[in-house]
Design a protein around this motif. Structure first.
Motif, PDB file in Angstrom:
ATOM      1  N   ILE A  34      71.521  12.952   3.712  1.00  0.00           N
ATOM      2  CA  ILE A  34      71.125  14.326   3.431  1.00  0.00           C
ATOM      3  C   ILE A  34      69.608  14.365   3.224  1.00  0.00           C
ATOM      4  CG2 ILE A  34      73.335  14.967   2.412  1.00  0.00           C
ATOM      5  CD1 ILE A  34      72.069  14.632  -0.347  1.00  0.00           C
ATOM      6  N   THR A  35      69.063  15.571   3.253  1.00  0.00           N
ATOM      7  CA  THR A  35      67.639  15.760   2.971  1.00  0.00           C
ATOM      8  C   THR A  35      67.488  16.714   1.787  1.00  0.00           C
ATOM      9  OG1 THR A  35      67.320  17.731   4.368  1.00  0.00           O
ATOM     10  CG2 THR A  35      67.208  15.562   5.456  1.00  0.00           C
ATOM     11  N   SER A  36      66.270  16.830   1.302  1.00  0.00           N
ATOM     12  CA  SER A  36      66.006  17.713   0.160  1.00  0.00           C
ATOM     13  C   SER A  36      66.238  19.179   0.505  1.00  0.00           C
ATOM     14  CB  SER A  36      64.564  17.523  -0.328  1.00  0.00           C
ATOM     15  OG  SER A  36      63.641  17.793   0.724  1.00  0.00           O
ATOM     16  N   GLU A  37      66.280  19.515   1.797  1.00  0.00           N
ATOM     17  CA  GLU A  37      66.490  20.897   2.222  1.00  0.00           C
ATOM     18  C   GLU A  37      67.971  21.244   2.382  1.00  0.00           C
ATOM     19  OE1 GLU A  37      64.244  21.389   5.764  1.00  0.00           O
ATOM     20  OE2 GLU A  37      62.289  21.140   4.792  1.00  0.00           O
ATOM     21  N   ASP A  38      68.830  20.234   2.376  1.00  0.00           N
ATOM     22  CA  ASP A  38      70.265  20.473   2.543  1.00  0.00           C
ATOM     23  C   ASP A  38      70.899  20.951   1.240  1.00  0.00           C
ATOM     24  OD1 ASP A  38      70.404  19.719   5.231  1.00  0.00           O
ATOM     25  OD2 ASP A  38      70.574  17.595   4.701  1.00  0.00           O
ATOM     26  N   LYS A  39      71.970  21.693   1.391  1.00  0.00           N
ATOM     27  CA  LYS A  39      72.795  22.075   0.239  1.00  0.00           C
ATOM     28  C   LYS A  39      74.044  21.187   0.282  1.00  0.00           C
ATOM     29  CE  LYS A  39      71.237  26.882  -0.110  1.00  0.00           C
ATOM     30  NZ  LYS A  39      71.639  28.314  -0.098  1.00  0.00           N
ATOM     31  N   PHE A  40      74.083  20.236  -0.622  1.00  0.00           N
ATOM     32  CA  PHE A  40      75.182  19.280  -0.637  1.00  0.00           C
ATOM     33  C   PHE A  40      75.811  19.245  -2.019  1.00  0.00           C
ATOM     34  CE2 PHE A  40      76.952  15.141  -1.619  1.00  0.00           C
ATOM     35  CZ  PHE A  40      77.805  14.929  -0.544  1.00  0.00           C
ATOM     36  N   GLU A  41      77.132  19.184  -2.044  1.00  0.00           N
ATOM     37  CA  GLU A  41      77.819  19.029  -3.328  1.00  0.00           C
ATOM     38  C   GLU A  41      79.154  18.322  -3.110  1.00  0.00           C
ATOM     39  OE1 GLU A  41      78.977  22.667  -5.193  1.00  0.00           O
ATOM     40  OE2 GLU A  41      79.554  23.633  -3.315  1.00  0.00           O
ATOM     41  N   MET A  42      79.483  17.452  -4.070  1.00  0.00           N
ATOM     42  CA  MET A  42      80.793  16.828  -4.090  1.00  0.00           C
ATOM     43  C   MET A  42      81.777  17.795  -4.728  1.00  0.00           C
ATOM     44  SD  MET A  42      80.346  13.887  -2.673  1.00  0.00           S
ATOM     45  CE  MET A  42      82.040  13.335  -2.972  1.00  0.00           C
ATOM     46  N   ILE A  43      82.999  17.778  -4.244  1.00  0.00           N
ATOM     47  CA  ILE A  43      84.046  18.557  -4.891  1.00  0.00           C
ATOM     48  C   ILE A  43      84.389  17.861  -6.201  1.00  0.00           C
ATOM     49  CG2 ILE A  43      86.456  19.289  -4.713  1.00  0.00           C
ATOM     50  CD1 ILE A  43      86.005  19.628  -1.717  1.00  0.00           C
ATOM     51  N   LEU A  44      84.397  18.624  -7.270  1.00  0.00           N
ATOM     52  CA  LEU A  44      84.516  18.087  -8.621  1.00  0.00           C
ATOM     53  C   LEU A  44      85.670  17.104  -8.733  1.00  0.00           C
ATOM     54  CD1 LEU A  44      83.271  18.351 -11.453  1.00  0.00           C
ATOM     55  CD2 LEU A  44      85.000  20.072 -11.964  1.00  0.00           C
ATOM     56  N   GLY A  45      85.373  15.944  -9.300  1.00  0.00           N
ATOM     57  CA  GLY A  45      86.406  14.953  -9.564  1.00  0.00           C
ATOM     58  C   GLY A  45      86.351  13.739  -8.674  1.00  0.00           C
ATOM     59  N   ALA A  46      85.697  13.819  -7.508  1.00  0.00           N
ATOM     60  CA  ALA A  46      85.607  12.661  -6.614  1.00  0.00           C
ATOM     61  C   ALA A  46      84.749  11.581  -7.255  1.00  0.00           C
ATOM     62  CB  ALA A  46      85.010  13.079  -5.274  1.00  0.00           C
ATOM     63  N   GLN A  47      85.267  10.353  -7.313  1.00  0.00           N
ATOM     64  CA  GLN A  47      84.595   9.256  -7.994  1.00  0.00           C
ATOM     65  C   GLN A  47      84.393   8.072  -7.068  1.00  0.00           C
ATOM     66  OE1 GLN A  47      86.866   8.178 -11.464  1.00  0.00           O
ATOM     67  NE2 GLN A  47      87.038  10.285 -12.196  1.00  0.00           N
ATOM     68  N   SER A  48      83.447   7.217  -7.431  1.00  0.00           N
ATOM     69  CA  SER A  48      83.215   5.996  -6.683  1.00  0.00           C
ATOM     70  C   SER A  48      84.425   5.075  -6.795  1.00  0.00           C
ATOM     71  CB  SER A  48      81.972   5.290  -7.234  1.00  0.00           C
ATOM     72  OG  SER A  48      81.435   4.387  -6.311  1.00  0.00           O
ATOM     73  N   PHE A  49      84.782   4.442  -5.678  1.00  0.00           N
ATOM     74  CA  PHE A  49      85.942   3.564  -5.522  1.00  0.00           C
ATOM     75  C   PHE A  49      87.266   4.338  -5.463  1.00  0.00           C
ATOM     76  CE2 PHE A  49      82.756   0.617  -7.125  1.00  0.00           C
ATOM     77  CZ  PHE A  49      82.935  -0.483  -6.308  1.00  0.00           C
ATOM     78  N   GLU A  50      87.197   5.661  -5.345  1.00  0.00           N
ATOM     79  CA  GLU A  50      88.422   6.454  -5.229  1.00  0.00           C
ATOM     80  C   GLU A  50      88.971   6.349  -3.810  1.00  0.00           C
ATOM     81  OE1 GLU A  50      89.800  11.145  -5.590  1.00  0.00           O
ATOM     82  OE2 GLU A  50      88.038  10.442  -6.675  1.00  0.00           O
ATOM     83  N   HIS A  51      90.265   6.091  -3.703  1.00  0.00           N
ATOM     84  CA  HIS A  51      90.926   6.037  -2.395  1.00  0.00           C
ATOM     85  C   HIS A  51      91.202   7.469  -1.918  1.00  0.00           C
ATOM     86  CE1 HIS A  51      91.914   1.664  -2.013  1.00  0.00           C
ATOM     87  NE2 HIS A  51      91.552   1.730  -3.286  1.00  0.00           N
ATOM     88  N   LEU A  52      90.754   7.759  -0.711  1.00  0.00           N
ATOM     89  CA  LEU A  52      90.951   9.083  -0.127  1.00  0.00           C
ATOM     90  C   LEU A  52      91.928   8.984   1.038  1.00  0.00           C
ATOM     91  CD1 LEU A  52      87.228  10.298   0.070  1.00  0.00           C
ATOM     92  CD2 LEU A  52      88.870  10.749  -1.766  1.00  0.00           C
ATOM     93  N   GLU A  53      92.946   9.824   1.014  1.00  0.00           N
ATOM     94  CA  GLU A  53      93.867   9.868   2.137  1.00  0.00           C
ATOM     95  C   GLU A  53      93.289  10.733   3.253  1.00  0.00           C
ATOM     96  OE1 GLU A  53      97.623  11.262   0.805  1.00  0.00           O
ATOM     97  OE2 GLU A  53      98.047   9.467  -0.407  1.00  0.00           O
ATOM     98  N   LYS A  54      93.707  10.452   4.467  1.00  0.00           N
ATOM     99  CA  LYS A  54      93.248  11.236   5.608  1.00  0.00           C
ATOM    100  C   LYS A  54      93.473  12.723   5.350  1.00  0.00           C
ATOM    101  CE  LYS A  54      93.963  11.862  10.582  1.00  0.00           C
ATOM    102  NZ  LYS A  54      94.708  11.411  11.784  1.00  0.00           N
TER     103      LYS A  54
END
Length: 399
Positions: free
Chosen positions: A253-273
């Motif tokens: 991402i760049t400083s001009e982008d609008k980026f946000e994680m959906i609340l609750g996503a954590q590092s090492f979290e397994h994500l299903e397809k």
């Protein structure tokens, strides 16, 4: 002791957090804290350990330094002020130190010059073996983990700590401090101790510091410093995870982008397809397949929205070690379209028409990581060939 809370301390203007000089010869260990100014846990931990060493009268072999990174940013609790100090250690950046006038430099350029001069003085004046440890924290909740440039000496050293180890991040980042040092062939470890400003993060860095000093031979176990308790501290915080992982994707991402994680996503979290876990410029980002989320961004500053990682099977780690031991990569130059950049070089120049027949994991097994791509060729750099293995062969942990 590792479980005791670390009090907040005012950032001092001195670059040197502390220096321990033993009467007996030994290794040279350099700890860095606060390369990012919103990550003070490493600085706090080093302050605590240096104070405890003096208080307990612990005998030291060799030399230990604790170094503050971005002092102006630490004072303002910002990741950086003008430039990310942990993305500046490129050849162009180093050359810039020699060419720019002092009065024209901005905060991080001045910080970089001081650290560069310090490193040069240490390597010129202190005896090997050398160890470089860089402390960080993340904006998301996370297990503590180690990041390394993928050389066997780094793997061997990293597996001594009861936390997960991440390989290959250097392929996605340009200019980290440890990558610059690792190119010289020394043991380098990045330790991410937890989330910003959490007491547990500082406690994990305290435990990691003591263990590093014991493993490297800087100090013997001390009655007041329980090595088993330190290991339990890290093991509990890491939830027993000692796996090796490999970075497979970086969301830039760049400083001009609008980026946000959906609340609750954590590092090492397994994500299903199909899992929706972030938004980038208003568009939802979903997992394209089952994967593992790594270092999602929950702060304003940063160039990576998140990474994706995968677990490395133990057989692949063993096979990789075997191939490197027999220097299998020597046979690569027999193939058309693959050449060394120069004689005895750590880099390969690969024609992209040839590269399509080899997957990235194949080159990774041999220690090669993608560094530069143009329209026709890819340059792969090998940390293994640069590693100064002989410097560490007589250490107790290397065997």
């Amino acid at each position: 002791m590792a479980n005791s809370p670390v009090k907040e301390m005012e950032v001092e203007t001195s670059r040197i957090i502390g220096k321990l000089q033993g009467k007996e010869s030994g290794p040279t260990v350099i700890f860095f804290g606060g390369i990012h100014g919103n990550e003070p846990s490493g600085v706090q931990a080093l302050e605590q350990v240096f104070t405890e060493v003096d208080k307990l009268g612990i005998d030291i072999r060799g030399t230990v330094y604790g170094i503050r990174g971005n002092i102006p940013a630490l004072k303002q609790e910002k990741r950086f002020l003008s430039f990310d100090l942990n993305r500046m250690w490129t050849r162009k950046g180093i050359d810039g130190l020699k060419n720019n006038h002092q009065e024209e430099r901005r905060d991080e350029e001045k910080e970089m010059e001081e650290i560069y001069r310090f490193l040069k003085e240490v390597l010129d004046s202190k005896p090997p073996p050398y160890y470089f440890i860089d402390y960080h924290t993340t904006s998301s909740q996370t297990l503590p983990f180690i990041t390394i440039n993928d050389a066997m000496i780094n793997r061997k050293f990293a597996r001594l700590f009861p936390v997960p180890v991440i390989l290959g991040i250097e392929e996605y980042l340009e200019g980290p401090l440890l990558s610059y040092i690792n190119e010289k062939g020394y043991v380098t470890i990045g330790f991410e101790s937890g989330q910003h400003f959490k007491e547990e993060s500082a406690a994990n860095s305290v435990a990691f510091t003591w263990l590093t000093m014991m493993i490297t031979g800087i100090m013997e176990p001390h009655p007041e410093i329980d090595k088993k308790a330190l290991c339990r501290q890290l093991q509990a915080s890491a939830q027993g995870n000692r796996n090796f992982y490999e970075v497979i994707h970086r969301h830039k991402i760049t400083s001009e982008d609008k980026f946000e994680m959906i609340l609750g996503a954590q590092s090492f979290e397994h994500l299903e397809k199909g899992t929706r876990f972030a938004r980038h410029n208003g568009e939802i980002i979903s997992a394209e397949k089952d994967t593992i989320l790594f270092m999602p961004l929950y702060q304003d500053q940063g160039e990576e929205g998140f990474f994706l990682i995968r677990k490395i099977p133990k057989w692949a780690l063993r096979f990789s070690a075997f191939l490197r031991h027999i220097r299998f990569d020597n046979f690569l130059t027999w193939l058309p379209g693959i050449n060394r950049v120069s004689e005895r070089s750590e880099s390969l120049m690969v024609n992209l028409k040839v590269a399509r027949f080899f997957s990235k994991p194949f080159f990774h097994l041999l220690g090669y990581r993608e560094r530069v791509i143009d329209r026709t060729h890819m340059v792969l750099y090998n940390r293994e060939r640069a590693a100064k293995n002989s410097m560490y062969e007589k250490t107790s942990w290397y065997k």
